[in-house]
Design an enzyme around this catalytic site. Structure first.
Site, PDB file in Angstrom:
ATOM      1  N   ASP A   1      -0.968  -3.111  -0.889  1.00  0.00           N
ATOM      2  CA  ASP A   1       0.016  -3.583  -1.855  1.00  0.00           C
ATOM      3  C   ASP A   1       0.932  -4.558  -1.127  1.00  0.00           C
ATOM      4  OD1 ASP A   1       1.528  -3.845  -4.164  1.00  0.00           O
ATOM      5  OD2 ASP A   1       2.619  -1.962  -3.902  1.00  0.00           O
TER       6      ASP A   1
ATOM      7  N   HIS B   1       3.491   4.893 -10.228  1.00  0.00           N
ATOM      8  CA  HIS B   1       2.836   3.897 -11.078  1.00  0.00           C
ATOM      9  C   HIS B   1       1.497   4.489 -11.549  1.00  0.00           C
ATOM     10  CE1 HIS B   1       2.029   0.228 -12.964  1.00  0.00           C
ATOM     11  NE2 HIS B   1       1.903  -0.592 -11.936  1.00  0.00           N
TER      12      HIS B   1
END
Length: 333
Positions: free
Chosen positions: A242, A142
């Site tokens: 996360d 990402h």
């Protein structure tokens, strides 16, 4: 407003991985992102390489809030038209070869972003495309999120972008996801000391870890993986986490959460980080699970700056890719 940022030469054609950029190129994109943010605050939009407007194809195989919002707004502010495409309802969703879609798109649009599953599909798109292709998220990496995170760290650390090398960056939680992989790779490119704290059952991609080690050897940074949360955050300047349940794993939520409980960002864990350490989370967040609400909503949270900076970092990246394609001396007149 005239930009003072000048990108180094040989800017890549596409942005698929964090290490597609050199340390100098990454730093220059971050400096431009900070300039564009300041300009926007002042009501200015000095960079408009999509004026015309030119169209940007924004492909989505996965649900999205921040990626869809930031790329759509960013393309519009760069003078372009954001064309959002639900890939599942396009011919891609019916099995058309990625290469054929790329050839059609690149005859009609100025750039392509794709939020998808397999990283190999993104690479196939880039190989067949005549226009820049940007990784808006794959299961492996990402990188646009990491640019926003690095911009956020630079804004909060004395010395700005120049202070990134040597910063101690801790990530705790699921080490076997795209965020852990990109923190290793992008942090190593920045010259940071990146520590991933994760259970032994959830290790980062071994190929990415080796690539990160090679990048760190060039920039003076370091990367390591440990299995104790307190060890991971000890002396950290930044602590990131996360969600423990990524998209597509919802059915496994109950079983997935158990190994990560010791890696939750709590007051007890943060006591080992530096007193002024900032906290990052790429969102969506689950308060009381991977992060205590006080570290998401409290004064030590950099999360909302981080979310906003997706817009500015991606605008800077697109400017660099588009102006490099046009052969303009960055940042252009």
């Amino acid at each position: 407003m005239t930009s003072t940022t000048h990108l180094s030469q040989d800017f890549p054609r596409h942005f698929l991985r964090d290490d597609d950029l050199t340390q100098a190129q990454q730093a220059d994109v971050l400096r431009l992102a900070i300039e564009l943010k300041a300009a926007r605050t002042a009501g200015l939009h000095p960079k408009r390489p999509l004026e015309g407007p030119k169209t940007a194809a924004l492909l989505f195989d996965k649900p999205s809030t921040r990626t869809r919002l930031s790329f759509s707004v960013g393309v519009a502010e760069l003078g372009g038209f954001p064309l959002l495409i639900d890939a599942s309802t396009s011919q891609l969703g019916r099995g058309e070869p990625v290469e054929d879609t790329a050839r059609v798109l690149s005859r009609q649009v100025a750039l392509i972003t794709w939020r998808t599953f397999e990283h190999a599909k993104l690479e196939a798109m880039a190989a067949a495309s005549d226009v820049p292709v940007v990784n808006a998220l794959t299961d492996l990496l990402h990188p646009c999120q990491i640019l926003a995170d690095l911009q956020t760290v630079a804004e909060h650390r004395p010395g700005g972008v120049d202070a990134l090398p040597g910063t101690v960056f801790a990530y705790v939680g699921d080490g076997n996801n795209n965020m852990a992989n990109s923190y290793l790779l992008g942090g190593a490119v920045a010259g940071m000391h990146v520590v991933v704290g994760t259970p032994e059952t959830h290790l980062p991609d071994p190929g990415i870890l080796e690539d990160a080690r090679r990048a760190a050897a060039l920039t003076g940074g370091s990367v390591s993986v440990v299995h104790d949360a307190a060890e991971a955050v000890a002396g950290a300047d930044v602590v990131a986490t996360d969600t423990w349940v990524s998209m597509g794993q919802e059915a496994e939520a109950a079983s997935r959460e158990t190994p990560f409980v010791p890696f939750a960002v709590t007051p007890e864990l943060m006591a080992g980080a530096k007193p002024d350490a900032g906290v990052l989370h790429c969102l969506p967040a689950y308060r009381g699970k991977e992060i205590d609400a006080s570290y998401l909503d409290g004064p030590g949270s950099w999360v909302w700056d981080e979310a906003e900076n997706r817009l500015h970092a991606q605008k800077a990246l697109l400017v660099a890719l588009l102006e490099a394609r046009e052969g303009l001396p960055f940042p252009g007149a």
